[in-house]
Design a protein around this motif. Structure first.
Motif, PDB file in Angstrom:
ATOM      1  N   ASP A 180      83.927  42.205  34.918  1.00  0.00           N
ATOM      2  CA  ASP A 180      83.082  41.342  34.088  1.00  0.00           C
ATOM      3  C   ASP A 180      81.698  41.115  34.675  1.00  0.00           C
ATOM      4  O   ASP A 180      81.095  40.054  34.464  1.00  0.00           O
ATOM      5  CB  ASP A 180      83.749  39.968  33.868  1.00  0.00           C
ATOM      6  N   ASP A 202      81.308  45.280  31.449  1.00  0.00           N
ATOM      7  CA  ASP A 202      82.029  44.379  30.556  1.00  0.00           C
ATOM      8  C   ASP A 202      82.011  44.858  29.107  1.00  0.00           C
ATOM      9  O   ASP A 202      81.050  45.451  28.633  1.00  0.00           O
ATOM     10  CB  ASP A 202      81.442  42.971  30.638  1.00  0.00           C
ATOM     11  N   ARG A 203      83.115  44.562  28.425  1.00  0.00           N
ATOM     12  CA  ARG A 203      83.284  44.933  27.022  1.00  0.00           C
ATOM     13  C   ARG A 203      82.139  44.433  26.131  1.00  0.00           C
ATOM     14  O   ARG A 203      81.739  45.098  25.178  1.00  0.00           O
ATOM     15  CB  ARG A 203      84.620  44.384  26.524  1.00  0.00           C
ATOM     16  N   GLU A 236      84.739  49.108  30.060  1.00  0.00           N
ATOM     17  CA  GLU A 236      85.920  48.610  29.350  1.00  0.00           C
ATOM     18  C   GLU A 236      85.584  48.390  27.877  1.00  0.00           C
ATOM     19  O   GLU A 236      84.421  48.282  27.497  1.00  0.00           O
ATOM     20  CB  GLU A 236      86.463  47.337  30.000  1.00  0.00           C
TER      21      GLU A 236
HETATM   22 CA    CA Z   1      85.879  41.555  30.191  1.00  0.00          CA
END
Ligand code: CA
Ligand code: C2E
Ligand code: CA
Ligand code: CA
Length: 277
Positions: A180, A202-203, A236
């Protein structure tokens, strides 16, 4: 005005106590779920972005309630944090993931990497590194196949002790990923000092690729930063082929997301993995 104020105060305290009651109920449920083994791990593949080859998996915690619902970890991990359950649940996650790793290795997946999330509370616990050592020893796994995913929050206010602990873990042969990154408060210098092996994009930054210019910029920056610090980068939340293509162009090496595979319970994951060969 006085009446209004009192009215508000009453409403407010009723809301509070309702929230508190809900919290206590959920906490009791969580304790029961933990002791009744209603928690389980789902495994989501991590792949090489170029070849698509499976490199490993991230273990993700799940809570299966009696009525068949699955409560996401974001909902109950903060609760566990406040209740002293973090450490026992964290140790259970560690040992369960290690046992599964051992099983996969025995099935012939000898370079498979198992990534495990560790909360900052669990990480800061003085007994964490010894517990990690015991899990590796008891489950007879190769520490070189283990990775810990830490968030920036571990370092806040504890930069030197965190750095030392990360190096101790890496000396055991276990790799460390920064999870993250860019969503919290830590600075670039903190990332540099922590000296991890891998950087997770991070997504939220991956999600906007191809749509939003700024977020594409952030993903690109994080990947460039990874290169600068000689870290492997893994993105991710990769859901679309276009995102994979863009990430590759940015120099990202690894990926994780629905495009490659969803988080799967142990048995299902094992079958999925066998089918990839
Ligand atoms: Ca995440
Ligand atoms: P995370 O570490 O950032 O994990 C990635 C999350 O993104 C997972 O959510 C995963 O299911 C989800 N995800 C992966 N690929 C995709 C995709 O392509 N699209 C979408 N929409 N989502 C995707 P999940 O499993 O709900 O976990 C949420 C968070 O809970 C994790 O975020 C992690 O911070 C925490 N967590 C999960 N398991 C554990 C654990 O065992 N211990 C601790 N301390 N935290 C955990
Ligand atoms: Ca993670
Ligand atoms: Ca993550």
């Amino acid at each position: 005005a006085k009446v209004l104020k009192r009215g508000r105060a009453t409403l407010f305290s009723e809301d509070l106590s309702a929230a508190a009651r809900e919290r206590i109920r959920m906490l009791t449920d969580l304790r029961v779920a933990f002791s009744a083994e209603r928690l389980f791990l789902a495994y989501q593949p991590q792949v090489d972005l170029i070849s698509g080859k499976v490199l490993g998996a991230e273990a993700l915690l799940r809570w299966q309630t009696d009525d068949g619902r699955s409560i996401p970890p974001d909902k109950f991990i903060p609760l566990a944090e406040q209740s002293g359950l973090t450490v026992p649940i964290g140790e259970w996650v560690l040992r369960t993931a290690c046992r599964h790793l051992k099983r996969l290795t025995d099935l012939g997946h000898v370079t498979f990497r198992m990534a495990i999330n560790v909360s900052h509370t669990q990480f800061r616990e003085p007994g964490f590194v010894p517990a990690l050592g015991r899990a590796v020893h008891d489950c007879q796994v190769d520490p070189g196949q283990l990775e810990l995913e830490l968030t920036e929050s571990v370092a806040i206010g504890h930069i030197d002790s965190t750095t030392a602990k990360i190096q101790e873990i890496r000396r055991m042969g276990i790799s460390v990923a920064m999870d993250d990154f860019g969503t919290g408060y830590s600075s670039l210098s903190v990332l540099k000092q922590l000296n991890v092996d891998r950087l997770k994009v991070d997504r939220s930054f991956v999600k906007e690729i191809g749509e939003d210019g700024d977020a594409t910029g952030i993903a690109e920056l994080v990947i460039a930063l990874g290169h600068q610090l000689h870290l492997v980068t893994i993105a991710e939340g990769v859901e679309q082929e276009e995102q994979r293509r863009q990430l590759l162009k940015m120099g990202c090496q690894e990926g994780q997301g629905y495009l490659f595979g969803r988080p799967m319970p142990a048995k299902e994951f094992e079958a999925w993995l066998a089918a990839q060969r």
